[in-house]
Scaffold this motif. Structure first.
Motif, PDB file in Angstrom:
ATOM      1  N   LYS A 104       0.844  -1.197   0.000  1.00  0.00           N
ATOM      2  CA  LYS A 104       0.000   0.000   0.000  1.00  0.00           C
ATOM      3  C   LYS A 104       0.877   1.244   0.000  1.00  0.00           C
ATOM      4  O   LYS A 104       1.866   1.331   0.732  1.00  0.00           O
ATOM      5  CB  LYS A 104      -0.918   0.017   1.227  1.00  0.00           C
ATOM      6  N   VAL A 105       0.476   2.240  -0.795  1.00  0.00           N
ATOM      7  CA  VAL A 105       1.175   3.515  -0.853  1.00  0.00           C
ATOM      8  C   VAL A 105       0.150   4.631  -0.754  1.00  0.00           C
ATOM      9  O   VAL A 105      -0.958   4.526  -1.290  1.00  0.00           O
ATOM     10  CB  VAL A 105       2.002   3.639  -2.159  1.00  0.00           C
ATOM     11  N   ARG A 106       0.491   5.664  -0.014  1.00  0.00           N
ATOM     12  CA  ARG A 106      -0.385   6.836   0.102  1.00  0.00           C
ATOM     13  C   ARG A 106       0.164   7.960  -0.759  1.00  0.00           C
ATOM     14  O   ARG A 106       1.339   8.321  -0.653  1.00  0.00           O
ATOM     15  CB  ARG A 106      -0.499   7.309   1.551  1.00  0.00           C
ATOM     16  N   TYR A 107      -0.691   8.513  -1.603  1.00  0.00           N
ATOM     17  CA  TYR A 107      -0.320   9.646  -2.448  1.00  0.00           C
ATOM     18  C   TYR A 107      -1.008  10.913  -1.957  1.00  0.00           C
ATOM     19  O   TYR A 107      -2.208  10.899  -1.649  1.00  0.00           O
ATOM     20  CB  TYR A 107      -0.696   9.370  -3.913  1.00  0.00           C
ATOM     21  N   LEU A 108      -0.240  11.985  -1.900  1.00  0.00           N
ATOM     22  CA  LEU A 108      -0.751  13.330  -1.632  1.00  0.00           C
ATOM     23  C   LEU A 108      -0.563  14.129  -2.909  1.00  0.00           C
ATOM     24  O   LEU A 108       0.570  14.358  -3.348  1.00  0.00           O
ATOM     25  CB  LEU A 108      -0.007  13.962  -0.457  1.00  0.00           C
ATOM     26  N   ILE A 109      -1.661  14.519  -3.518  1.00  0.00           N
ATOM     27  CA  ILE A 109      -1.660  15.181  -4.824  1.00  0.00           C
ATOM     28  C   ILE A 109      -2.180  16.601  -4.642  1.00  0.00           C
ATOM     29  O   ILE A 109      -3.232  16.805  -4.046  1.00  0.00           O
ATOM     30  CB  ILE A 109      -2.540  14.407  -5.819  1.00  0.00           C
ATOM     31  N   ARG A 110      -1.430  17.574  -5.151  1.00  0.00           N
ATOM     32  CA  ARG A 110      -1.792  18.985  -4.971  1.00  0.00           C
ATOM     33  C   ARG A 110      -1.807  19.709  -6.315  1.00  0.00           C
ATOM     34  O   ARG A 110      -0.986  19.427  -7.194  1.00  0.00           O
ATOM     35  CB  ARG A 110      -0.787  19.701  -4.068  1.00  0.00           C
ATOM     36  N   ALA A 111      -2.717  20.670  -6.433  1.00  0.00           N
ATOM     37  CA  ALA A 111      -2.788  21.506  -7.629  1.00  0.00           C
ATOM     38  C   ALA A 111      -3.344  22.875  -7.239  1.00  0.00           C
ATOM     39  O   ALA A 111      -3.852  23.062  -6.137  1.00  0.00           O
ATOM     40  CB  ALA A 111      -3.658  20.856  -8.701  1.00  0.00           C
ATOM     41  N   ALA A 112      -3.255  23.808  -8.163  1.00  0.00           N
ATOM     42  CA  ALA A 112      -3.615  25.191  -7.856  1.00  0.00           C
ATOM     43  C   ALA A 112      -5.084  25.348  -7.505  1.00  0.00           C
ATOM     44  O   ALA A 112      -5.448  26.208  -6.699  1.00  0.00           O
ATOM     45  CB  ALA A 112      -3.259  26.098  -9.035  1.00  0.00           C
ATOM     46  N   ASP A 113      -5.947  24.536  -8.104  1.00  0.00           N
ATOM     47  CA  ASP A 113      -7.376  24.641  -7.821  1.00  0.00           C
ATOM     48  C   ASP A 113      -8.008  23.267  -7.983  1.00  0.00           C
ATOM     49  O   ASP A 113      -7.347  22.295  -8.367  1.00  0.00           O
ATOM     50  CB  ASP A 113      -8.049  25.679  -8.724  1.00  0.00           C
ATOM     51  N   LEU A 114      -9.301  23.190  -7.688  1.00  0.00           N
ATOM     52  CA  LEU A 114      -9.971  21.895  -7.703  1.00  0.00           C
ATOM     53  C   LEU A 114     -10.032  21.287  -9.101  1.00  0.00           C
ATOM     54  O   LEU A 114      -9.882  20.071  -9.256  1.00  0.00           O
ATOM     55  CB  LEU A 114     -11.381  22.041  -7.131  1.00  0.00           C
ATOM     56  N   ALA A 115     -10.221  22.118 -10.118  1.00  0.00           N
ATOM     57  CA  ALA A 115     -10.277  21.582 -11.485  1.00  0.00           C
ATOM     58  C   ALA A 115      -8.945  20.949 -11.859  1.00  0.00           C
ATOM     59  O   ALA A 115      -8.892  19.847 -12.419  1.00  0.00           O
ATOM     60  CB  ALA A 115     -10.650  22.693 -12.466  1.00  0.00           C
ATOM     61  N   GLY A 116      -7.854  21.646 -11.542  1.00  0.00           N
ATOM     62  CA  GLY A 116      -6.536  21.096 -11.834  1.00  0.00           C
ATOM     63  C   GLY A 116      -6.238  19.858 -11.013  1.00  0.00           C
ATOM     64  O   GLY A 116      -5.590  18.916 -11.490  1.00  0.00           O
ATOM     65  N   LEU A 117      -6.716  19.844  -9.772  1.00  0.00           N
ATOM     66  CA  LEU A 117      -6.516  18.678  -8.917  1.00  0.00           C
ATOM     67  C   LEU A 117      -7.221  17.458  -9.497  1.00  0.00           C
ATOM     68  O   LEU A 117      -6.636  16.369  -9.587  1.00  0.00           O
ATOM     69  CB  LEU A 117      -7.037  18.969  -7.512  1.00  0.00           C
ATOM     70  N   ASN A 118      -8.463  17.617  -9.901  1.00  0.00           N
ATOM     71  CA  ASN A 118      -9.221  16.484 -10.434  1.00  0.00           C
ATOM     72  C   ASN A 118      -8.550  15.902 -11.676  1.00  0.00           C
ATOM     73  O   ASN A 118      -8.508  14.678 -11.855  1.00  0.00           O
ATOM     74  CB  ASN A 118     -10.650  16.917 -10.751  1.00  0.00           C
ATOM     75  N   ALA A 119      -8.016  16.777 -12.525  1.00  0.00           N
ATOM     76  CA  ALA A 119      -7.340  16.295 -13.735  1.00  0.00           C
ATOM     77  C   ALA A 119      -6.074  15.523 -13.382  1.00  0.00           C
ATOM     78  O   ALA A 119      -5.778  14.473 -13.978  1.00  0.00           O
ATOM     79  CB  ALA A 119      -7.006  17.482 -14.644  1.00  0.00           C
ATOM     80  N   LEU A 120      -5.333  16.015 -12.399  1.00  0.00           N
ATOM     81  CA  LEU A 120      -4.087  15.349 -12.012  1.00  0.00           C
ATOM     82  C   LEU A 120      -4.368  14.015 -11.323  1.00  0.00           C
ATOM     83  O   LEU A 120      -3.673  13.021 -11.554  1.00  0.00           O
ATOM     84  CB  LEU A 120      -3.281  16.271 -11.099  1.00  0.00           C
ATOM     85  N   VAL A 121      -5.391  13.978 -10.495  1.00  0.00           N
ATOM     86  CA  VAL A 121      -5.768  12.727  -9.837  1.00  0.00           C
ATOM     87  C   VAL A 121      -6.135  11.663 -10.878  1.00  0.00           C
ATOM     88  O   VAL A 121      -5.752  10.490 -10.750  1.00  0.00           O
ATOM     89  CB  VAL A 121      -6.936  12.958  -8.856  1.00  0.00           C
ATOM     90  N   ALA A 122      -6.850  12.062 -11.908  1.00  0.00           N
ATOM     91  CA  ALA A 122      -7.236  11.103 -12.949  1.00  0.00           C
ATOM     92  C   ALA A 122      -6.004  10.498 -13.613  1.00  0.00           C
ATOM     93  O   ALA A 122      -5.972   9.290 -13.925  1.00  0.00           O
ATOM     94  CB  ALA A 122      -8.122  11.790 -13.990  1.00  0.00           C
ATOM     95  N   ARG A 123      -4.966  11.311 -13.809  1.00  0.00           N
ATOM     96  CA  ARG A 123      -3.737  10.809 -14.430  1.00  0.00           C
ATOM     97  C   ARG A 123      -3.020   9.835 -13.496  1.00  0.00           C
ATOM     98  O   ARG A 123      -2.506   8.796 -13.930  1.00  0.00           O
ATOM     99  CB  ARG A 123      -2.835  11.972 -14.814  1.00  0.00           C
ATOM    100  N   VAL A 124      -2.962  10.163 -12.215  1.00  0.00           N
ATOM    101  CA  VAL A 124      -2.308   9.269 -11.249  1.00  0.00           C
ATOM    102  C   VAL A 124      -3.056   7.943 -11.171  1.00  0.00           C
ATOM    103  O   VAL A 124      -2.442   6.866 -11.089  1.00  0.00           O
ATOM    104  CB  VAL A 124      -2.213   9.940  -9.865  1.00  0.00           C
ATOM    105  N   ARG A 125      -4.370   7.989 -11.194  1.00  0.00           N
ATOM    106  CA  ARG A 125      -5.152   6.748 -11.162  1.00  0.00           C
ATOM    107  C   ARG A 125      -4.856   5.872 -12.393  1.00  0.00           C
ATOM    108  O   ARG A 125      -4.777   4.634 -12.285  1.00  0.00           O
ATOM    109  CB  ARG A 125      -6.643   7.073 -11.096  1.00  0.00           C
TER     110      ARG A 125
END
Length: 475
Positions: free
Chosen positions: A253-274
């Protein structure tokens, strides 16, 4: 002006009790969602001061609220009291000297944060009573700012739905209005499941979950070149699959902390990590499941409230430190690098002044920082309530946060002075809003304009609850 000075005197009249509260909380550091003793100390002080108390706000055992006053606008002043792992440190010494125990310490100054916020709320309560002013002041004791997103859960449960404005602060090197810039973030656990086998006799029968985690990390590291500027991705192993190298690891198990400038950017980055996680599972013939632990929004500015708070800073001036304070600050600074010291000024957006050990000026309101940004669950409050934050000068200029140096200064006279100073700024801001209803009207209009095209949507999935048990154990 006269009313502001009156509330400042009320802050001074009770500062000793709240300094003692801060020191008690410093001495009982507790991790996110496990702040039972700290919350009890805050509850006891609220009751002593005559606030109407609400326990377990939003169903969170260590979230508390105290209210005073009747009718009129509702002014919220937000406090925190959670600590951090690995930052235990003896107070008042300028060398690393951990205390015996579990290693937890107040390396972000939240012992000061909660105490100053309640001191400000108490002074406003007393000022309203003395002047017959209609209104309600609330102190919100908010747990788990360090990764637990408690304010986000509190927002989701409607804890701030009738609040007119919210005021908060954070310890810092320099004094001034906090520039409302932070990163939206989420914490997600990725659990890979494979098949165990004898790593020498039958390696072909195994499917390594640890391989999958490592491949995921490699993929994310390659993605870093192609992320937006300012985005951040961090990870930590929670379970590497065991300590036997001759066993193919069946679970990791690994925990990822993903950050972006705003929620829209965060959601896009999370989708890529997934997608990268799915690819790692495909390559290793393992399966992957995910669990969102927490998520917070970016901060929303509020120009009218920032102007009112800055005016209070200007009227009050910087904290009045003495030679003993400066001597201790210099000792701390001797443990820092030139880069540490310069970073404090860069983050505030002001020219570097290497010769000042403690803040002796107020950061201009128009200053724009160019340093790195963190995240805070105050962001979610700021999307639903007009919100303003101060930075209070409570440590040697250049002190990095989340370090032993910050913990070492947490009970010092210079920290106490900075704490009382910023309590006056917050109390003065609240009084100005109570005296002039137009302040609240302008603040609400500003928030409405900023969110007109992008209304608030909680970044927390509807089906997750606060990770109380896990995070209180430091997991």
């Amino acid at each position: 002006m006269q009313n502001t000075e009156e509330v400042w005197r009320l802050v001074d009249s009770k500062k000793d009790e709240f300094v003692e509260l801060s020191d008690r909380v410093w001495g009982m550091p507790e991790l996110a969602y496990g702040e039972h003793r700290s919350a009890a100390e805050h509850l006891a002080m609220l009751e002593k001061e005559g606030f109407r108390v609400t326990r377990e706000v939003a169903g969170i055992p260590t979230a508390v609220m105290g209210e005073a006053g009747e009718d009129g606008p509702v002014i919220a002043i937000l406090g925190e009291y959670d600590a951090l792992p690995g930052l235990s440190q003896e107070a008042g010494v300028a060398e690393p000297r951990p205390l015996p125990g579990d290693g937890v310490g107040h390396g972000c100054g939240h012992n000061l944060l909660g105490s100053a916020a309640m001191l400000a709320a108490t002074a406003v309560k007393d000022w309203m009573a003395a002047n017959g002013v209609k209104g309600r002041v609330r102190y919100y004791g908010c747990p788990a700012e360090e990764g637990g997103a408690a304010k986000g859960f509190m927002v989701r449960e409607g804890a701030f739905k009738d609040v007119d404005i919210a005021i908060s602060w954070h310890p810092a090197s320099l004094a001034g209005v906090n520039e409302a810039v932070s990163l939206a973030n989420t914490r997600i656990d990725f659990t890979f499941v494979g098949r165990a086998s004898h790593a020498a006799a039958a390696p072909d029968l195994g499917r390594s979950a640890l391989d999958a985690v490592e491949l995921m990390n490699v993929g994310v590291n390659y993605m870093r070149e192609h992320m937006p500027d300012g985005a951040r991705v961090h990870y930590a192993y929670l379970d590497a699959g065991g300590i036997a190298p001759n066993v193919v690891q069946a679970r990791a198990k690994v925990r990822y902390l993903i950050r972006a400038a705003d929620l829209a950017g965060l959601n896009a980055l999370v989708a890529r990590v997934r997608k990268i996680a799915d690819g790692a599972a495909l390559m290793t013939e393992t399966s992957v499941s995910t669990q969102v632990i927490s998520a917070v929004s970016n901060l929303m500015p509020n120009a009218p409230l920032e102007r009112v708070m800055h005016d209070n800073f200007e009227r009050l001036g910087p904290p009045e430190f003495d030679d003993a304070d400066r001597q201790f600050a210099e000792a701390i600074r001797a443990t820092l690098s030139e880069e540490d010291i310069a970073a404090a000024f860069k983050r505030a957006g002001v020219p570097v002044k290497k010769d000042i050990p403690l803040a002796d000026f107020i950061v201009p309101l128009e200053a724009k920082g160019d340093g790195g940004n963190g995240s805070t669950d105050v962001g979610d409050v700021s999307w639903v309530v007009p919100t303003v934050q101060a930075r209070g000068a409570t440590c040697a200029v250049g002190t990095p946060f989340h370090t032993w140096q910050l913990t070492a200064q947490g009970k010092s006279p210079l920290a106490h002075k900075g704490m009382v100073h910023v309590a006056k700024v917050m109390a003065g801001t609240a009084v100005d809003a109570l005296r002039d209803p137009a302040v609240i009207d302008r603040a609400k209009a500003d928030l409405a304009a900023r969110t007109a095209e992008t209304p608030y949507r909680s970044p927390l999935p509807a089906d997750i609850q606060p990770p109380i048990a896990a995070m209180s154990r430091g997991v």
